[in-house]
Design a protein around this motif. Structure first.
Motif, mmCIF file in Angstrom:
data_model
loop_
_atom_site.group_PDB
_atom_site.id
_atom_site.type_symbol
_atom_site.label_atom_id
_atom_site.label_comp_id
_atom_site.label_asym_id
_atom_site.label_seq_id
_atom_site.Cartn_x
_atom_site.Cartn_y
_atom_site.Cartn_z
ATOM 1 N N THR A 65 0.848 -1.191 0.000
ATOM 2 C CA THR A 65 0.000 0.000 0.000
ATOM 3 C C THR A 65 0.883 1.242 0.000
ATOM 4 N N VAL A 66 0.351 2.330 -0.551
ATOM 5 C CA VAL A 66 1.057 3.613 -0.587
ATOM 6 C C VAL A 66 0.314 4.576 0.334
ATOM 7 N N TRP A 67 1.065 5.256 1.206
ATOM 8 C CA TRP A 67 0.491 6.103 2.241
ATOM 9 C C TRP A 67 0.808 7.581 2.022
ATOM 10 N N GLY A 68 1.082 7.945 0.812
ATOM 11 C CA GLY A 68 1.397 9.329 0.500
ATOM 12 C C GLY A 68 2.874 9.551 0.292
ATOM 13 N N HIS A 69 3.191 10.287 -0.763
ATOM 14 C CA HIS A 69 4.560 10.642 -1.131
ATOM 15 C C HIS A 69 5.417 9.377 -1.258
ATOM 16 N N ALA A 70 6.473 9.260 -0.463
ATOM 17 C CA ALA A 70 7.400 8.140 -0.634
ATOM 18 C C ALA A 70 7.109 6.970 0.296
ATOM 19 N N GLY A 71 6.093 7.075 1.136
ATOM 20 C CA GLY A 71 5.846 6.045 2.129
ATOM 21 C C GLY A 71 5.069 4.857 1.584
ATOM 22 N N ILE A 72 5.649 3.670 1.715
ATOM 23 C CA ILE A 72 4.937 2.453 1.361
ATOM 24 C C ILE A 72 4.966 1.500 2.550
ATOM 25 N N ARG A 73 3.975 0.615 2.579
ATOM 26 C CA ARG A 73 3.878 -0.393 3.635
ATOM 27 C C ARG A 73 3.677 -1.746 2.978
ATOM 28 N N LEU A 74 4.433 -2.736 3.451
ATOM 29 C CA LEU A 74 4.364 -4.093 2.938
ATOM 30 C C LEU A 74 3.955 -5.021 4.079
ATOM 31 N N GLU A 75 2.993 -5.899 3.809
ATOM 32 C CA GLU A 75 2.507 -6.809 4.837
ATOM 33 C C GLU A 75 2.501 -8.237 4.317
ATOM 34 N N ARG A 76 2.904 -9.142 5.220
ATOM 35 C CA ARG A 76 2.911 -10.574 4.899
ATOM 36 C C ARG A 76 2.852 -11.356 6.197
ATOM 37 N N GLY A 135 7.895 9.589 5.931
ATOM 38 C CA GLY A 135 8.327 10.981 6.022
ATOM 39 C C GLY A 135 7.216 11.928 6.416
ATOM 40 N N THR A 136 7.544 13.209 6.430
ATOM 41 C CA THR A 136 6.598 14.230 6.899
ATOM 42 C C THR A 136 5.472 14.494 5.906
ATOM 43 N N PHE A 137 5.598 14.045 4.660
ATOM 44 C CA PHE A 137 4.522 14.192 3.680
ATOM 45 C C PHE A 137 3.630 12.942 3.627
ATOM 46 N N THR A 138 3.897 11.984 4.486
ATOM 47 C CA THR A 138 3.222 10.685 4.470
ATOM 48 C C THR A 138 2.258 10.580 5.642
ATOM 49 N N ASP A 139 1.136 9.909 5.449
ATOM 50 C CA ASP A 139 0.171 9.677 6.518
ATOM 51 C C ASP A 139 0.880 8.990 7.692
ATOM 52 N N PRO A 149 3.638 4.714 -9.026
ATOM 53 C CA PRO A 149 4.229 6.038 -8.829
ATOM 54 C C PRO A 149 4.230 6.454 -7.355
ATOM 55 N N VAL A 150 5.344 7.036 -6.942
ATOM 56 C CA VAL A 150 5.495 7.601 -5.594
ATOM 57 C C VAL A 150 6.277 8.908 -5.722
ATOM 58 N N HIS A 151 6.541 9.538 -4.595
ATOM 59 C CA HIS A 151 7.338 10.763 -4.525
ATOM 60 C C HIS A 151 6.718 11.863 -5.392
ATOM 61 N N ASP A 152 5.483 12.213 -5.047
ATOM 62 C CA ASP A 152 4.730 13.156 -5.869
ATOM 63 C C ASP A 152 3.975 14.208 -5.067
ATOM 64 N N ALA A 153 4.362 14.405 -3.802
ATOM 65 C CA ALA A 153 3.605 15.329 -2.948
ATOM 66 C C ALA A 153 3.684 16.769 -3.426
ATOM 67 N N ILE A 154 4.699 17.120 -4.204
ATOM 68 C CA ILE A 154 4.810 18.513 -4.649
ATOM 69 C C ILE A 154 3.987 18.775 -5.913
ATOM 70 N N ALA A 156 -4.650 4.136 -4.984
ATOM 71 C CA ALA A 156 -5.412 5.060 -4.158
ATOM 72 C C ALA A 156 -5.147 4.743 -2.685
ATOM 73 N N PRO A 157 -5.401 5.704 -1.774
ATOM 74 C CA PRO A 157 -5.232 5.424 -0.350
ATOM 75 C C PRO A 157 -6.011 4.173 0.062
ATOM 76 N N GLY A 158 -5.310 3.247 0.694
ATOM 77 C CA GLY A 158 -5.940 2.012 1.144
ATOM 78 C C GLY A 158 -6.003 0.917 0.111
ATOM 79 N N GLU A 159 -5.717 1.234 -1.143
ATOM 80 C CA GLU A 159 -5.745 0.210 -2.187
ATOM 81 C C GLU A 159 -4.531 -0.703 -2.063
ATOM 82 N N VAL A 160 -4.754 -2.000 -2.221
ATOM 83 C CA VAL A 160 -3.702 -2.985 -2.030
ATOM 84 C C VAL A 160 -3.269 -3.561 -3.381
ATOM 85 N N LEU A 161 -1.968 -3.634 -3.577
ATOM 86 C CA LEU A 161 -1.392 -4.345 -4.709
ATOM 87 C C LEU A 161 -0.795 -5.639 -4.163
ATOM 88 N N GLU A 162 -1.285 -6.770 -4.632
ATOM 89 C CA GLU A 162 -0.743 -8.064 -4.216
ATOM 90 C C GLU A 162 0.458 -8.379 -5.109
#
Length: 221
Positions: free
Chosen positions: A7-18, A28-32, A180-185, A211-217
């Motif tokens: 999942t992508v949480w804004g700008h450069a922040g990603i989260r991986l779960e397994r 970072g500061t631009f990330t949820d 795509p990431v790193h796009d807060a500006i 999109a926020p909350g959308e998961v890519l498997e």
């Protein structure tokens, strides 16, 4: 074959779960800030605030969490100086291979891309997680030999970046999917332009904005 939930949480922040475990890259500061909730491991590519919210990470580590952090030495020093427990901070550089909360992580690259010749680039590393997801930070880091990247967190905007370079990097890596990431500006209109151009030049590589909350498997291992 296992899968990683990305999942992508804004700008450069990603989260991986397994398997009930979570790894966060570049909170970072631009990330949820919710990206850090329940995280078992944190990877930081470099010291810029849009990639590491020092106060937020220190707070998360002190808030009953057992998470550990892997990052370049300069980031480790920032976190330790802000009160993070030194025993849970680990300095890394390109070429290192670590296990972070059960995730296999290859560290690649060394320096941030040049913003301007008058500005000294800091250390920057990218991370290939479980041989499948590549987050390059703020540089077009090399892909480890023999790796087949399934999902590329593709930087598409920034003071150091021209979109043509991002497209060329996408083509070079040839991932299963480019995210795509790193796009807060960018404005919403700017994101739409970037997406249209990049998708049109991506060839056979699917280009997918999450999109926020959308998961890519992502298939891994």
């Amino acid at each position: 074959m296992s899968t990683l939930a990305m999942t992508v949480w804004g700008h450069a922040g990603i989260r991986l779960e397994r398997d009930g475990r979570a790894l966060v890259v570049d909170p970072g500061t631009f990330t949820d800030p919710g990206i850090l909730a329940g995280a078992d491991a944190v990877l930081v590519t470099h010291e810029h605030a849009d990639h590491v919210d020092v106060e937020g990470v220190v707070t998360a580590l002190a808030d009953g969490s057992s998470a550990e952090v892997w990052a370049p030495g300069a980031v480790v020093d920032l976190l330790a100086g802000a009160g993070a427990p030194a025993g849970r901070l680990h300095a890394v550089d390109g070429g290192d291979v670590v296990e972070a909360a059960g995730f296999a992580v290859q560290v690649v690259g060394h320096r941030h891309a040049t913003i301007h010749p008058d500005l000294e680039p800091p250390a920057n590393v990218g991370y290939l997680v479980d041989g499948a997801v590549l987050h390059p930070g703020d540089a077009f880091v090399p892909v480890p030999d023999g790796a087949r990247v399934q999902a590329l967190a593709l930087p598409v905007s920034g003071p150091w970046l021209k979109l043509a370079e991002a497209v060329d990097y996408l083509r070079q890596v040839a991932p299963g999917t480019a995210v795509p990431v790193h796009d807060a500006i960018l404005s919403d209109a700017g994101r739409a332009v970037v997406d249209r151009i990049t998708a049109s030049l991506a060839g056979d590589v699917p280009y997918r904005r999450l999109a926020p909350g959308e998961v890519l498997e992502v298939p891994a291992g």
